[in-house]
Enzyme design. Structure first.
Site, PDB file in Angstrom:
ATOM      1  N   GLU A  32       0.859  -1.197   0.000  1.00 45.54           N
ATOM      2  CA  GLU A  32       0.000   0.000   0.000  1.00 45.54           C
ATOM      3  C   GLU A  32       0.891   1.241   0.000  1.00 45.54           C
ATOM      4  O   GLU A  32       1.820   1.347   0.787  1.00 45.54           O
ATOM      5  CB  GLU A  32      -0.928  -0.032   1.235  1.00 45.54           C
ATOM      6  CG  GLU A  32      -1.715   1.235   1.476  1.00 45.54           C
ATOM      7  CD  GLU A  32      -2.577   1.676   0.292  1.00 45.54           C
ATOM      8  OE1 GLU A  32      -3.379   0.869  -0.213  1.00 45.54           O
ATOM      9  OE2 GLU A  32      -2.423   2.842  -0.135  1.00 45.54           O
ATOM     10  N   GLU A  34      -0.320   4.408   0.379  1.00 48.83           N
ATOM     11  CA  GLU A  34      -0.816   5.518   1.189  1.00 48.83           C
ATOM     12  C   GLU A  34      -1.320   5.062   2.556  1.00 48.83           C
ATOM     13  O   GLU A  34      -0.608   5.145   3.537  1.00 48.83           O
ATOM     14  CB  GLU A  34      -1.893   6.257   0.407  1.00 48.83           C
ATOM     15  CG  GLU A  34      -2.035   7.689   0.878  1.00 48.83           C
ATOM     16  CD  GLU A  34      -3.209   8.388   0.254  1.00 48.83           C
ATOM     17  OE1 GLU A  34      -3.509   8.135  -0.927  1.00 48.83           O
ATOM     18  OE2 GLU A  34      -3.845   9.182   0.962  1.00 48.83           O
ATOM     19  N   ALA A 186     -23.531   9.483  -6.829  1.00 50.73           N
ATOM     20  CA  ALA A 186     -23.513   9.354  -5.364  1.00 50.73           C
ATOM     21  C   ALA A 186     -22.599  10.389  -4.706  1.00 50.73           C
ATOM     22  O   ALA A 186     -22.970  11.011  -3.702  1.00 50.73           O
ATOM     23  CB  ALA A 186     -23.075   7.948  -4.978  1.00 50.73           C
ATOM     24  N   GLU A 206     -26.100  18.578 -13.625  1.00 48.34           N
ATOM     25  CA  GLU A 206     -26.058  17.209 -14.158  1.00 48.34           C
ATOM     26  C   GLU A 206     -26.216  17.260 -15.675  1.00 48.34           C
ATOM     27  O   GLU A 206     -27.137  17.901 -16.182  1.00 48.34           O
ATOM     28  CB  GLU A 206     -27.161  16.360 -13.517  1.00 48.34           C
ATOM     29  CG  GLU A 206     -27.398  15.001 -14.158  1.00 48.34           C
ATOM     30  CD  GLU A 206     -26.164  14.106 -14.195  1.00 48.34           C
ATOM     31  OE1 GLU A 206     -25.540  13.888 -13.150  1.00 48.34           O
ATOM     32  OE2 GLU A 206     -25.812  13.628 -15.307  1.00 48.34           O
ATOM     33  N   ALA A 321     -17.347  -0.349  -3.099  1.00 49.98           N
ATOM     34  CA  ALA A 321     -16.480  -1.066  -2.162  1.00 49.98           C
ATOM     35  C   ALA A 321     -16.921  -2.527  -2.009  1.00 49.98           C
ATOM     36  O   ALA A 321     -16.090  -3.445  -2.041  1.00 49.98           O
ATOM     37  CB  ALA A 321     -16.509  -0.368  -0.807  1.00 49.98           C
ATOM     38  N   HIS A 445     -43.449  -5.823  13.106  1.00 47.33           N
ATOM     39  CA  HIS A 445     -44.276  -4.627  13.219  1.00 47.33           C
ATOM     40  C   HIS A 445     -44.003  -3.953  14.556  1.00 47.33           C
ATOM     41  O   HIS A 445     -43.931  -4.657  15.571  1.00 47.33           O
ATOM     42  CB  HIS A 445     -45.758  -4.997  13.144  1.00 47.33           C
ATOM     43  CG  HIS A 445     -46.662  -3.817  13.367  1.00 47.33           C
ATOM     44  ND1 HIS A 445     -46.885  -2.878  12.384  1.00 47.33           N
ATOM     45  CD2 HIS A 445     -47.366  -3.417  14.463  1.00 47.33           C
ATOM     46  CE1 HIS A 445     -47.703  -1.950  12.862  1.00 47.33           C
ATOM     47  NE2 HIS A 445     -48.009  -2.259  14.115  1.00 47.33           N
TER      48      HIS A 445
END
Ligand code: NAD
Length: 466
Positions: A32, A34, A186, A206, A321, A445
């Site tokens: 990795e 970072e 998102a 958009e 993810a 319920h």
């Protein structure tokens, strides 16, 4: 061989794959450059949920009277909101470190490149601490993820001050008073929701004709209305012509419906999708096929190069993810010879705005495009007892069934905590449930999940509470 498996990238794709590899008895290393946990845990899914929670609680303070409650004067400490979000990330980052130790996975801190090796490519790591290390494993799994797409030609490029990607938007020194968010996926919607909750004047731009364009059309429409009720503004079907910096902020020149318009704000957030981290890995020299910034893979993550696999964002959409973890576990189980079942489970999608949006499977339009004759059920939260008692009556549940077989093919929800409920439908589709199982299931319920039952009943003319 130094290892059985080397995983490159410790996001939710990579670190979960490494854990599963260790469980299977494989000697495993993870590289990795970072931070353990990747974008999801350090700069994405997790810290945004912390920010959104702060925003949501603050917004609720404005509605205390609805619950018979009162506070004299609500305010927020922006630095405290950001600090909490960072603390949450740090806690989980440390948690991944603990998991690596627990499973005896060697963490190699640095940037990896691939070179021709014995069987699988050799992994050469430029170590963070200086120097380099050359490692050979039987299998190498690439899980290097993705980063924000930028469009420099029209100025959609972060400068860290007035033009942000999700990364800068996560840790600003002060909350902007006005904001233009470009892109209503998102990332765009979650940041728009957060900053609006703290009182910013926010406009979302958009390019496509509706917001959250991957969602079912009815959900997109309801989401736009719900967000507008909270003061968010939208420009849909809008082409960004130029983003330029003014003295005090940014100016975004648009073309909407053939008309030119310029929006001015303190800051712009660019959230127009992501690109795979394919560069600098030495993929070209190895002959790895890359299409549109994603590594082309077979059904098990194989790249065609012996011993080299790719999973998660790097291997293409959906860029989520949970899809990355799912693919990673499948890939390593395949490598270990376990013959995992095919990757056919539907991948749920969630947007953690206020209200939340969640879906799984086909939209009504997608089902029709596939030639499926559909039965559609709908149930609004405004007649659900728990929703009324909680003062959370916005939204609805929509279910799409194959009329011929009764199989549930898609489910779409908007409302409070629907991201916690969508898993029920994901399980149903994975188990190939039909309306018979959904109708026969007993829902507790009072819960908002009763709307999921009612929606499935509605599709077959059996709805009870309308
Ligand atoms: P996205 O692809 O989901 O959305 C980008 C949006 O920008 C699209 O609606 C697109 O039409 C629009 N767009 C593209 N170019 C534009 C332009 N020039 N002008 C105006 N609009 C434009 O991408 P994202 O929101 O950046 O997120 C990246 C990925 O990360 C996505 O796959 C997303 O699902 C994932 N993500 C998921 C979550 C979550 O699960 N809650 C949160 C954040 C990100």
């Amino acid at each position: 061989m130094d290892f059985d498996v080397i995983v490159i990238g410790a996001g939710p794709g990579g670190y979960v794959t490494a854990i599963r590899a260790a469980q299977l008895g494989l000697k495993t290393a993870i590289v990795e450059r970072e931070a353990l946990g990747g974008v999801c845990l350090n700069w994405g899914c997790i810290p945004t949920k912390a920010l959104l929670k702060s925003g949501e609680v603050y917004e609720q303070l404005g509605h205390l009277a609805d619950y018979g409650l009162k506070v004299e004067k609500a305010s927020f400490d922006f630095a405290g909101v950001i600090a909490r979000s960072r603390k949450v990330s740090a806690q989980l980052n440390a948690g991944v470190g603990f998991l690596m130790k627990k499973h005896k996975i060697e963490v190699v801190e640095g940037e990896a490149t691939l070179e021709k090796g014995q069987g699988a490519p050799k992994v050469v790591v430029a170590l963070k601490a200086g120097g380099s290390r050359s490692l050979q494993a039987r299998h190498v799994i690439l899980a290097t993820g993705a980063r924000a797409r930028t469009i420099p030609a029209v100025g959609l490029e972060p400068d860290g001050e007035r033009v942000w990607t999700y990364r800068e938007a996560m840790v600003p020194k002060a909350a902007p008073k006005s904001l233009v968010v470009i892109g209503s996926g998102a990332i765009g919607i979650e940041f728009a929701s957060f900053y609006r909750a703290l009182g910013a004047d926010v406009t979302v731009v958009e390019a496509l004709p509706r917001i959250l364009p991957v969602e079912d059309e009815e959900v997109s429409k309801a989401a736009q209305k719900a967000f507008e009720r909270r003061g968010l503004k939208f420009r849909v079907g809008a082409a960004v012509k130029k983003l330029s910096k003014s003295k005090s902020g940014v100016e975004v020149a648009l073309e909407v419906g053939g008309k030119a318009e310029t929006l001015a704000a303190d800051v712009a957030i660019v959230a127009v999708g992501i690109v795979g981290n394919v560069e600098g890995l030495g993929l070209e020299a190895l002959g790895v096929k890359v299409e549109k910034t994603h590594v082309v893979t077979d059904a098990h993550g194989g790249t065609g190069v012996p011993g080299l696999y790719a999973i998660g964002d790097l291997a293409g959409p959906p860029w989520l993810a949970h899809k990355a973890s799912h693919e990673g576990v499948h890939c390593i189980e395949h490598i270990a010879g376990l013959k995992p079942s095919n990757l056919t489970a539907p991948i749920p999608g969630c947007t953690y705005a206020n209200p939340q949006v969640a879906s799984v499977g086909l939209t009504e339009a997608q089902a029709k495009e596939k030639g499926i004759a559909v039965k559609v059920g709908r149930f609004p939260f405004k007649v659900n007892g728990k929703a009324i008692a909680s003062g959370e009556t916005e939204g609805f549940v929509k279910t799409v069934f194959d009329a011929a077989t009764g199989a549930l093919v898609g489910a779409h929800m908007i409302g409070a905590e629907v991201t916690e409920m969508i898993q029920g439908y994901a399980l149903a589709i994975t188990l190939e449930a039909t309306e018979a199982e959904l109708h026969a299931t007993v829902y507790p319920h009072p819960t908002m999940s009763e709307a999921m039952h009612e929606s499935a009943l509605d599709a077959f003319g059996k709805v009870l509470h309308i």
